[in-house]
Design a protein around this motif. Sequence first.
Motif, PDB file in Angstrom:
ATOM      1  N   GLN A 125      12.449   1.484   7.736  1.00 14.56           N
ATOM      2  CA  GLN A 125      11.486   2.208   6.883  1.00 14.56           C
ATOM      3  C   GLN A 125      10.147   1.480   6.786  1.00 14.56           C
ATOM      4  O   GLN A 125       9.175   2.021   6.243  1.00 14.56           O
ATOM      5  N   THR A 164       0.834  -1.206   0.000  1.00 14.16           N
ATOM      6  CA  THR A 164       0.000   0.000   0.000  1.00 14.16           C
ATOM      7  C   THR A 164       0.866   1.252   0.000  1.00 14.16           C
ATOM      8  O   THR A 164       0.586   2.219  -0.717  1.00 14.16           O
ATOM      9  N   VAL A 165       1.943   1.244   0.774  1.00 12.66           N
ATOM     10  CA  VAL A 165       2.837   2.416   0.784  1.00 12.66           C
ATOM     11  C   VAL A 165       3.479   2.608  -0.589  1.00 12.66           C
ATOM     12  O   VAL A 165       3.590   3.734  -1.090  1.00 12.66           O
ATOM     13  N   ALA A 166       3.806   1.498  -1.254  1.00 17.39           N
ATOM     14  CA  ALA A 166       4.408   1.595  -2.602  1.00 17.39           C
ATOM     15  C   ALA A 166       3.430   2.236  -3.587  1.00 17.39           C
ATOM     16  O   ALA A 166       3.824   3.007  -4.464  1.00 17.39           O
ATOM     17  N   SER A 167       2.129   1.951  -3.420  1.00 22.26           N
ATOM     18  CA  SER A 167       1.159   2.474  -4.396  1.00 22.26           C
ATOM     19  C   SER A 167       0.490   3.768  -3.938  1.00 22.26           C
ATOM     20  O   SER A 167       0.122   4.607  -4.760  1.00 22.26           O
ATOM     21  N   HIS A 168       0.321   3.948  -2.624  1.00 22.82           N
ATOM     22  CA  HIS A 168      -0.410   5.138  -2.149  1.00 22.82           C
ATOM     23  C   HIS A 168       0.451   6.075  -1.325  1.00 22.82           C
ATOM     24  O   HIS A 168       0.023   7.174  -0.975  1.00 22.82           O
ATOM     25  N   GLY A 169       1.640   5.631  -0.910  1.00 19.98           N
ATOM     26  CA  GLY A 169       2.515   6.506  -0.142  1.00 19.98           C
ATOM     27  C   GLY A 169       2.294   6.497   1.358  1.00 19.98           C
ATOM     28  O   GLY A 169       3.069   7.080   2.123  1.00 19.98           O
ATOM     29  N   CYS A 170       1.195   5.848   1.797  1.00 18.32           N
ATOM     30  CA  CYS A 170       0.926   5.793   3.244  1.00 18.32           C
ATOM     31  C   CYS A 170       0.026   4.604   3.535  1.00 18.32           C
ATOM     32  O   CYS A 170      -0.472   3.940   2.613  1.00 18.32           O
ATOM     33  N   ALA A 230       5.676   5.164   7.119  1.00 19.40           N
ATOM     34  CA  ALA A 230       4.543   5.851   6.464  1.00 19.40           C
ATOM     35  C   ALA A 230       3.204   5.316   6.956  1.00 19.40           C
ATOM     36  O   ALA A 230       2.172   5.481   6.293  1.00 19.40           O
TER      37      ALA A 230
END
Length: 245
Positions: A61, A28-34, A65
């Motif tokens: 890391q 989800t962080v890879a696609s939405h940033g958070c 996010a």
Amino acid sequence: MCDIQILPPGRTFIERICQDLSLAIQRTVASHGCFSLALAGGSTPRAVYLRMAQLCQETPQLCQAVDFFWGDERTVPPDHPDSNYRMAMESWLGPAMISPDRIHRMAGEAKDLAVAAGDYERLIRKHVPGRENGVPTLDLVLLGMGDDGHTASLFPMTEALCVTDRLVVENHVPQLRTHRLTMTYPLINHARQVWFLVSGSSKAMRLREVLSPDPTTAATYPCHFIDPTSGQLKWYLDEAAAECL
Ligand code: 6PG
């Protein structure tokens, strides 16, 4: 439709949940940033949080996010032994050095719990984008199941079960002679994913009723009404909790 994972108790149970959680966060962080995550309270998730802290220390890391919320909170100060916030801070968020900006605590100690509930709903709306009809869409809500079939602080025969127009409420729980703050069904059921974490033989009989195909049996328990509108529902059970299924 729900996905039921039955796993050997202890390390295997914890490891599978943590691996799936880490993967969900990374994707989800890879696609939405958070990633917006609502934590469960009680004792079951603590071992998961302890392991997640280790994974975060190995890969700093991993959770940077993630915005952390709570599905419910007891009406106690944040440093009280019963506080869900304290349990998560001590087991995961503190050791993982999560930024305080990403930690969104429910004010269980508030004198006016209705105001605290409204404030928390506004905080969620501020940090969590909505999907349809303006209801914030949390990426994942973690839940436990109490012996009475409650989840979050949605207890049998309490008013919060009937709330359809608010996302967070104060809930009077007469059977515990207390009040709680809790997310409501509208918010939880809008999440992209909802995971129940249930372990131990003490939950086995109740779990069989909650997951019963007979709606008159299952519908007597608040857990039954956790039914994401378009998200995914998963049950992570250890073999002891699943022994009556
Ligand atoms: C709480 C939790 C509650 C919990 C269940 C299961 O504040 O207590 O939100 O819903 O998840 O009671 O608790 P255990 O994991 O301790 O069995």
